[in-house]
Design a protein around this motif. Structure first.
Motif, PDB file in Angstrom:
ATOM      1  N   GLN A 745       0.749  -1.153  -0.124  1.00 13.54           N
ATOM      2  CA  GLN A 745       0.008  -0.043   0.086  1.00 13.54           C
ATOM      3  C   GLN A 745       1.138   1.138  -0.197  1.00 13.54           C
ATOM      4  O   GLN A 745       0.611   2.288   0.677  1.00 13.54           O
ATOM      5  CB  GLN A 745      -1.097   0.044   1.325  1.00 13.54           C
ATOM      6  CG  GLN A 745      -1.953  -1.123   1.128  1.00 13.54           C
ATOM      7  CD  GLN A 745      -3.198  -1.056   2.264  1.00 13.54           C
ATOM      8  OE1 GLN A 745      -2.970  -0.153   3.106  1.00 13.54           O
ATOM      9  NE2 GLN A 745      -4.078  -1.694   2.260  1.00 13.54           N
ATOM     10  N   ASN A 746       1.875   1.100  -0.812  1.00 14.49           N
ATOM     11  CA  ASN A 746       3.026   2.311  -0.965  1.00 14.49           C
ATOM     12  C   ASN A 746       2.362   3.365  -1.790  1.00 14.49           C
ATOM     13  O   ASN A 746       2.975   3.647  -3.073  1.00 14.49           O
ATOM     14  CB  ASN A 746       4.303   1.831  -1.235  1.00 14.49           C
ATOM     15  CG  ASN A 746       5.360   2.887  -1.369  1.00 14.49           C
ATOM     16  OD1 ASN A 746       5.090   4.060  -0.583  1.00 14.49           O
ATOM     17  ND2 ASN A 746       6.385   2.665  -1.871  1.00 14.49           N
ATOM     18  N   VAL A 747       1.261   4.220  -1.462  1.00 16.21           N
ATOM     19  CA  VAL A 747       0.723   5.127  -2.107  1.00 16.21           C
ATOM     20  C   VAL A 747       0.725   6.695  -1.550  1.00 16.21           C
ATOM     21  O   VAL A 747       0.949   6.591  -0.322  1.00 16.21           O
ATOM     22  CB  VAL A 747      -0.560   4.965  -2.567  1.00 16.21           C
ATOM     23  CG1 VAL A 747      -0.636   3.655  -3.752  1.00 16.21           C
ATOM     24  CG2 VAL A 747      -1.592   4.564  -1.650  1.00 16.21           C
ATOM     25  N   LYS A 748       0.812   7.618  -2.126  1.00 11.62           N
ATOM     26  CA  LYS A 748       0.567   8.725  -1.571  1.00 11.62           C
ATOM     27  C   LYS A 748      -0.678   9.528  -2.305  1.00 11.62           C
ATOM     28  O   LYS A 748      -1.250   9.114  -3.356  1.00 11.62           O
ATOM     29  CB  LYS A 748       1.649   9.802  -1.663  1.00 11.62           C
ATOM     30  CG  LYS A 748       2.974   9.308  -0.949  1.00 11.62           C
ATOM     31  CD  LYS A 748       4.044  10.148  -1.058  1.00 11.62           C
ATOM     32  CE  LYS A 748       5.456   9.707  -0.416  1.00 11.62           C
ATOM     33  NZ  LYS A 748       6.505  10.608  -0.312  1.00 11.62           N
ATOM     34  N   PHE A 749      -1.417  10.696  -1.722  1.00  8.82           N
ATOM     35  CA  PHE A 749      -2.351  11.424  -2.166  1.00  8.82           C
ATOM     36  C   PHE A 749      -2.122  12.758  -2.324  1.00  8.82           C
ATOM     37  O   PHE A 749      -1.711  13.476  -1.250  1.00  8.82           O
ATOM     38  CB  PHE A 749      -3.804  10.893  -1.595  1.00  8.82           C
ATOM     39  CG  PHE A 749      -4.177   9.590  -1.610  1.00  8.82           C
ATOM     40  CD1 PHE A 749      -5.088   9.250  -2.676  1.00  8.82           C
ATOM     41  CD2 PHE A 749      -3.598   8.672  -1.070  1.00  8.82           C
ATOM     42  CE1 PHE A 749      -5.632   8.107  -2.889  1.00  8.82           C
ATOM     43  CE2 PHE A 749      -4.077   7.353  -1.279  1.00  8.82           C
ATOM     44  CZ  PHE A 749      -5.232   7.119  -2.156  1.00  8.82           C
ATOM     45  N   ALA A 750      -2.278  13.215  -3.681  1.00 10.41           N
ATOM     46  CA  ALA A 750      -2.324  14.758  -3.867  1.00 10.41           C
ATOM     47  C   ALA A 750      -3.660  15.329  -3.660  1.00 10.41           C
ATOM     48  O   ALA A 750      -4.520  14.624  -3.970  1.00 10.41           O
ATOM     49  CB  ALA A 750      -1.709  15.039  -5.150  1.00 10.41           C
ATOM     50  N   LEU A 751      -3.660  16.288  -2.795  1.00 14.59           N
ATOM     51  CA  LEU A 751      -5.130  17.034  -2.614  1.00 14.59           C
ATOM     52  C   LEU A 751      -5.248  18.346  -3.459  1.00 14.59           C
ATOM     53  O   LEU A 751      -4.270  19.173  -3.436  1.00 14.59           O
ATOM     54  CB  LEU A 751      -5.114  17.404  -1.122  1.00 14.59           C
ATOM     55  CG  LEU A 751      -5.123  16.261  -0.237  1.00 14.59           C
ATOM     56  CD1 LEU A 751      -5.226  16.745   1.213  1.00 14.59           C
ATOM     57  CD2 LEU A 751      -5.991  15.036  -0.592  1.00 14.59           C
ATOM     58  N   GLY A 763     -13.930  21.931  -0.844  1.00 16.42           N
ATOM     59  CA  GLY A 763     -13.554  20.639  -0.537  1.00 16.42           C
ATOM     60  C   GLY A 763     -12.202  20.472  -1.252  1.00 16.42           C
ATOM     61  O   GLY A 763     -11.552  21.184  -1.814  1.00 16.42           O
ATOM     62  N   TYR A 764     -11.725  18.911  -1.174  1.00 13.49           N
ATOM     63  CA  TYR A 764     -10.475  18.528  -1.584  1.00 13.49           C
ATOM     64  C   TYR A 764     -10.772  17.289  -2.376  1.00 13.49           C
ATOM     65  O   TYR A 764     -11.454  16.378  -1.674  1.00 13.49           O
ATOM     66  CB  TYR A 764      -8.995  18.533  -0.550  1.00 13.49           C
ATOM     67  CG  TYR A 764      -8.832  19.783  -0.270  1.00 13.49           C
ATOM     68  CD1 TYR A 764      -7.850  20.632  -0.635  1.00 13.49           C
ATOM     69  CD2 TYR A 764      -9.321  20.280   0.950  1.00 13.49           C
ATOM     70  CE1 TYR A 764      -7.434  21.685  -0.080  1.00 13.49           C
ATOM     71  CE2 TYR A 764      -8.895  21.401   1.508  1.00 13.49           C
ATOM     72  CZ  TYR A 764      -8.180  22.465   1.290  1.00 13.49           C
ATOM     73  OH  TYR A 764      -7.863  23.458   1.685  1.00 13.49           O
ATOM     74  N   GLU A 765     -10.147  16.987  -3.598  1.00 13.90           N
ATOM     75  CA  GLU A 765     -10.109  15.929  -3.934  1.00 13.90           C
ATOM     76  C   GLU A 765      -8.718  15.245  -3.841  1.00 13.90           C
ATOM     77  O   GLU A 765      -7.621  15.546  -4.320  1.00 13.90           O
ATOM     78  CB  GLU A 765     -10.313  15.895  -5.554  1.00 13.90           C
ATOM     79  CG  GLU A 765     -10.419  14.762  -6.348  1.00 13.90           C
ATOM     80  CD  GLU A 765     -10.785  14.583  -7.892  1.00 13.90           C
ATOM     81  OE1 GLU A 765     -10.680  13.716  -8.401  1.00 13.90           O
ATOM     82  OE2 GLU A 765     -11.092  15.801  -8.319  1.00 13.90           O
ATOM     83  N   ALA A 766      -8.933  13.597  -3.427  1.00 17.28           N
ATOM     84  CA  ALA A 766      -7.681  13.169  -3.023  1.00 17.28           C
ATOM     85  C   ALA A 766      -7.365  12.289  -4.485  1.00 17.28           C
ATOM     86  O   ALA A 766      -8.168  11.317  -4.756  1.00 17.28           O
ATOM     87  CB  ALA A 766      -7.803  11.986  -2.007  1.00 17.28           C
ATOM     88  N   LEU A 767      -6.236  12.589  -5.007  1.00 18.02           N
ATOM     89  CA  LEU A 767      -5.625  11.978  -6.155  1.00 18.02           C
ATOM     90  C   LEU A 767      -4.629  10.942  -5.958  1.00 18.02           C
ATOM     91  O   LEU A 767      -3.425  11.577  -5.671  1.00 18.02           O
ATOM     92  CB  LEU A 767      -5.279  13.060  -7.255  1.00 18.02           C
ATOM     93  CG  LEU A 767      -6.627  14.195  -7.841  1.00 18.02           C
ATOM     94  CD1 LEU A 767      -5.911  15.194  -8.315  1.00 18.02           C
ATOM     95  CD2 LEU A 767      -7.554  13.335  -8.478  1.00 18.02           C
ATOM     96  N   MET A 768      -4.749   9.571  -6.340  1.00 16.92           N
ATOM     97  CA  MET A 768      -3.561   8.681  -5.809  1.00 16.92           C
ATOM     98  C   MET A 768      -2.580   8.908  -6.685  1.00 16.92           C
ATOM     99  O   MET A 768      -2.286   9.366  -7.832  1.00 16.92           O
ATOM    100  CB  MET A 768      -4.040   7.592  -6.140  1.00 16.92           C
ATOM    101  CG  MET A 768      -3.234   6.439  -6.051  1.00 16.92           C
ATOM    102  SD  MET A 768      -3.613   4.649  -6.325  1.00 16.92           S
ATOM    103  CE  MET A 768      -4.966   4.281  -5.024  1.00 16.92           C
ATOM    104  N   ARG A 769      -1.214   8.973  -6.075  1.00 15.19           N
ATOM    105  CA  ARG A 769       0.195   9.176  -6.677  1.00 15.19           C
ATOM    106  C   ARG A 769       0.862   7.598  -6.377  1.00 15.19           C
ATOM    107  O   ARG A 769       1.582   7.592  -5.228  1.00 15.19           O
ATOM    108  CB  ARG A 769       0.848  10.053  -6.267  1.00 15.19           C
ATOM    109  CG  ARG A 769       0.287  11.372  -6.529  1.00 15.19           C
ATOM    110  CD  ARG A 769       0.177  11.859  -8.097  1.00 15.19           C
ATOM    111  NE  ARG A 769      -0.232  12.890  -8.654  1.00 15.19           N
ATOM    112  CZ  ARG A 769      -1.368  13.246  -9.030  1.00 15.19           C
ATOM    113  NH1 ARG A 769      -2.309  12.167  -9.042  1.00 15.19           N
ATOM    114  NH2 ARG A 769      -1.902  14.596  -9.310  1.00 15.19           N
TER     115      ARG A 769
END
Length: 985
Positions: A745-751, A763-769
């Motif tokens: 589960q090595n992911v980060k999320f850009a907001l 609000g903020y959308e969580a975009l997977m990186r």
């Protein structure tokens, strides 16, 4: 002659002392040369490098990703110039000779230039045209406008905080911008002057070719800001060719950032104010080993290295970069490159680096102190150990000396009785000596009795040279098949012994023994004979029955090379045979074929695995038919088989392979009730030597071709295609990386912020990186997950990864802001996962907005569960990218969402396209009548924002408001002011 000997005390002392010395030397070598010392030194340098990397990330985020990106996105300036030329009925060619036209263009571009200055956070923005600034102006003077903002932390609506460096005075009067003390009408440029590189470098790189505006960023140039000494200004300047839609380049647009601003961006707090650490931004040619400082930490750097001197460095044996200052001190240098230029662009050899320098004595002080302490500790330990060794030797040997004295005084022939001491090992030795004295007479017969009682098929004999007789145990007669004897042992003459052993036949010679065979009761028995020669000439022999051992060995040799189920070569043997054939140089052309059975799972599930094994054997038997004309066949694993078919040319081999596939269609497996299952397989072919010459490469190519066949039209032979492989190889090579991603589960999320009409955060959308080495594109990851039937696991990763990330950022989020999470429309969480979400993140449930993506067609069951779950939590439902893919009117009616996102294909350049405007207006009206909020996604320019706000779109998302970031950043105050102005119209 009496042998020289050494006392036990001395032996112990010398041995322990030698061991201690060796141990001490090894410890010293280990500490000084064995990696510990180097590891501590390397760790110090690595931490230094990582801190430099952090400084580089801060600078890259604001300088490259923000400032330079905003300058490149100057589409509005180009459009204004084209509109002005069209209005004046002029062309780009007229700009080279018409100063009045140039000044009119510059005046019209002032709003866009000011907007770009505020958005970019830089200290200045300029627009330079390749044309005269005035009638009768000096040679080299270009029409330009150059606006500077010396304090980017404040913003004045009346532009009073700005300064006009270049441009006509009318600009100052009309827009309220004061003139700078070094103001000029235009830009005085000279190709031979380094201060003019910001114009000629990018401009000349495209002068001989026509490029489209979207390609202009590939010719952008970053250089030092060079001004006359009297201005006391330095920093960096970034400029991009300004290209019209027809490919004509008319000038450059760019910006400046002063040294104070750059230093603030890359400054590392732990180094701030230190005189033994220096930071700088430098430029160099790749692999030159020399750096040219552009922005330095100021007086500290000038004191030790000189302000104008280039910085040369070299690597030591430990791969550390070393620099000597003007006083002879050594500094360690860490340099991290910035990603400024793309590959295959004019300035890619011009490398920019974030550099840190620290005195070697400071950086490695902990390393030096620790190493010296370890050396002293080892020396003290050695001295104490030697003293302890002397004491232990004295206490150990004294009882042994007393025991030896008792043995010397004991009477010969009498039972030995010795005194016990207080050492258990010596007491055991005393007991052993006493027992040995009473059991010596029984030693000869005891061995035979033990062998007989154990039932071990072992016989022994010994030839005694001085008597010429051979001692033989009774078991020897039994295993050789000779008439048995009654006694436990016997002696026979050497000649008689040799005659008796004539029944043995030599079969095999081993390293220290020989294997013989003998016939006993009509069965062949195998015996191993080992001989041991004594120093006095005696020979001892041991003969053992190894019939079962040889049988097991031969069975193992067969199992090692053949697949037990199909009796064809296994993978290891197939590899060895094919490798030998490839390196033997005896073949010219060959086909490496991989087969995969198409119906095996159906057969196993329907008729059982026993029938499945028969199906596998049936295919293996068919595959053997290829061997007759030249082929090696084997089983790879499970339902996969391999064949290496060789011959004279590819056409002939193709004919053989196709004929095999044709013949296979007539082969069936008879199962219950007379039903016949046809034999079917898909295959992939890679050619030797046309595709590859190495075994592993051929196997990989054939496996890929087979994968394509299995996922297109089963039951065919697919030839390897190089282009298809490079386009889709990640579907094969990325399997393990995808599995590792799902496991770790090595992911980060850009907001990315979603902004309301008044500029507030909705609000903020969580975009997977994904943090993967080879798969960076989220589309590739989704395609791979789909091909591996792992969309459900990816959906789980999306939910828990995004919620965990949002929880970490919760303290930075606005209290009432919504949290947008993307969901795959055809996948859903299990009931257990839903309960886990409710348990771990109860405080976030009511703020969630679930975006159903358009990449998959909606599953009615999944959709119903998601809508019910989100409504139970108090969350909202949104349809993503409405207007494209599966996100259409049908989805709107089925899902009944709370929000709808207009696809960015509708939003982009909407101010220039009436059809887009009509479509967007109708969708917004339709949604508003049903109480659905509309989000305009992909807003990148002020013009797009203005027209969408005029259409009464509710929310806005895009680069103009804010980019996706790994940390929460406030909206640009300038953008907030603009939105509030527009919302009041």
């Amino acid at each position: 002659m009496k042998n020289k000997s050494m006392s036990m005390k001395n032996r112990l002392w010398y041995s322990f002392t030698a061991i201690l010395l060796i141990q001490t030397v090894l410890l010293l070598v280990l500490v000084l040369f064995g990696g510990i010392s180097e590891s501590m030194r390397s760790n110090a340098i690595t931490i230094f490098q990582e801190r430099t990397e952090n400084g580089k990330l801060n600078l890259e985020r604001d300088l490259v990703q923000h400032w330079m990106t905003d300058i490149r996105s100057s589409e509005a300036v180009r459009e204004m110039i084209e509109d002005t030329l069209e209005e004046k009925e002029k062309t780009a060619k007229d700009m080279k000779s018409d100063p009045e036209l140039n000044q009119q263009i510059l005046v019209k571009c002032i709003p866009q230039v000011i907007d770009l200055l505020h958005r970019s956070y830089g200290n200045g923005v300029f627009l330079v045209l390749d044309g005269p600034a005035s009638v009768g102006g000096s040679q080299g003077e270009k029409a330009s406008v150059y606006i500077r903002d010396m304090d980017t932390s404040s913003y004045a609506m009346d532009n009073s905080d700005l300064l006009l460096r270049q441009g006509i005075p009318a600009v100052s009067r009309e827009y309220g911008i004061p003139l700078e003390s070094f103001w000029t009408l235009g830009a005085q440029l000279d190709p031979a002057d380094g201060a003019s590189e910001f114009f000629y470098k990018p401009y000349d790189s495209v002068a001989s070719e026509e490029i489209m505006p979207k390609d202009a960023e590939n010719y952008a140039y970053l250089g030092p800001l060079i001004r006359p000494e009297k201005e006391h200004v330095d920093g960096v300047v970034y400029s991009v060719p300004l290209t019209l839609s027809d490919g004509t380049t008319i000038g450059v647009i760019g910006g400046e950032m002063l040294s104070e601003h750059v230093r603030a961006l890359m400054e590392i707090e732990t180094w701030s104010g230190r005189t033994d650490t220096v930071q700088l931004l430098a430029r160099s040619q790749k692999d030159s080993g020399q750096l040219t400082p552009i922005v330095t930490s100021g007086a500290v750097y000038d004191q030790f290295f000189g302000k104008e001197n280039p910085l040369s460095y070299h690597r030591d044996q430990a791969s550390a970069n070393l620099v000597s200052d003007r006083y002879g001190d050594t500094w360690i240098l860490a340099a991290v490159p910035l990603q400024i230029y793309n590959y295959n662009t004019p300035f890619e050899q011009d490398e920019w680096m974030v550099v840190s320098l620290q005195r070697q004595s400071t950086l490695l002080s902990f390393f030096y102190n620790t190493r010296n302490s370890l050396v002293v500790l080892i020396a003290v330990s050695l001295l104490l150990s030697i003293l302890a060794t002397v004491l232990v030797g004295e206490l150990t040997t004294r009882p042994i000396q007393k025991l030896i004295q008792e043995l010397r005084t004991a009477e010969i022939g009498q039972k030995i009785k010795l005194k016990q001491v207080h050492i258990s090992e010596i007491n055991e030795l005393v007991d052993a000596i006493e027992t040995l004295s009473t059991n010596v007479a029984e030693s000869t017969t005891r061995i035979t009795r033990i062998l007989d009682a154990a039932g071990m098929p072992i016989g022994v004999f010994e030839f005694q040279k001085d008597t010429g007789m051979v001692f033989c145990s009774s078991s020897l007669f039994r295993i050789v098949g000779l008439p048995p004897i009654e006694e436990s042992y016997t002696y026979v003459a050497r000649e008689e012994f040799e005659r008796l052993l004539q029944v043995l036949r030599e079969v095999e010679v081993e390293e220290n023994s020989k294997i013989y065979s003998v016939t006993k009761m009509n069965e062949t028995v195998y015996l191993r004979l080992r001989l041991v020669n004594a120093a006095n000439g005696d020979v001892t022999g041991v003969m053992s029955d190894v019939t079962q051992e040889l049988g097991r060995r031969r069975r193992l040799e067969k199992e090692r090379n053949y697949d037990l189920l199909t009796n064809i070569y296994n993978r290891r043997a197939f590899f060895e045979l094919v490798e030998g054939t490839l390196h033997g140089g005896t073949i010219e052309t060959a086909a490496f074929v991989m087969w995969d059975l198409d119906n095996l799972k159906y057969v196993n599930d329907t008729y059982g695995h026993e029938t499945g094994d028969r199906y596998i054997r049936l295919f293996a038997d068919s595959l053997r038919s290829l061997e007759a004309d030249g082929a090696i066949v084997g089983r790879h694993s499970g339902d996969e088989f391999m064949a290496f078919v060789y011959g004279d040319d590819e056409s002939g081999l193709w004919q053989r392979i196709r004929q095999f596939m044709l013949d296979m269609k007539g082969v069936t497996l008879n199962v219950a009730a007379g039903y016949h299952i046809p034999l079917r397989a898909s295959a992939g072919v890679a050619w030797y030597p046309r595709h590859a010459k190495e075994y592993e490469v051929l196997l990989r190519y054939a496996d890929f071709a087979m994968y394509i066949a299995k996922h297109s039209v089963k039951g065919i032979v697919q030839e390897f295609d190089e282009q298809t492989y490079y386009d889709n190889s990640y579907l094969i090579s990325g399997r393990e990386e995808l599995n590792r991603l799902l496991d770790t589960q090595n992911v980060k999320f850009a907001l990315q912020p979603i902004v309301a009409r008044d500029g507030s955060i909705y609000g903020y959308e969580a975009l997977m990186r994904p943090q993967l080495q080879h798969l960076k594109n989220i589309t590739e990851v989704l395609n791979l997950a789909k091909s591996q039937a792992k969309l459900s696991q990816f959906e789980e990763l999306t939910w828990f990864g995004a919620l965990s990330w949002l929880k970490q950022c919760e303290g930075q989020l606005e209290a009432d802001s919504h949290l947008f999470i993307n969901s795959i429309s055809s996948a859903m969480l299990t009931q257990q996962d839903i309960l886990r979400v409710e348990k771990e993140y109860p405080e976030l449930l009511g703020r969630l907005v679930l975006e159903i993506t358009e990449t998959e067609q909606m599953d009615e069951h999944c959709q119903k569960q998601k809508v019910e779950t989100l409504h139970r939590w108090g969350g909202l439902i949104a349809i993503d990218d409405f207007g494209t893919g599966y996100s259409n009117d049908g989805a709107l009616l089925t899902v009944m969402p709370d929000l709808v996102k207009l696809d960015m294909e509708i939003v982009r350049r909407i101010h220039e396209d009436e059809n887009r405007q009509v479509l967007a207006r109708n969708l917004i009206d339709y949604c508003h009548k049903r109480g659905i909020l509309v989000i305009a996604e992909g807003v990148e320019t002020l013009e797009e924002l203005e027209i969408l706000m005029s259409m009464q779109a509710d929310l806005f998302q895009g680069y103009y408001m804010g980019r996706p970031e790994l940390e929460i950043r406030p909206i640009n105050p300038y953008v907030v002011c603009k939105m509030r102005e527009l919302s009041q119209k």
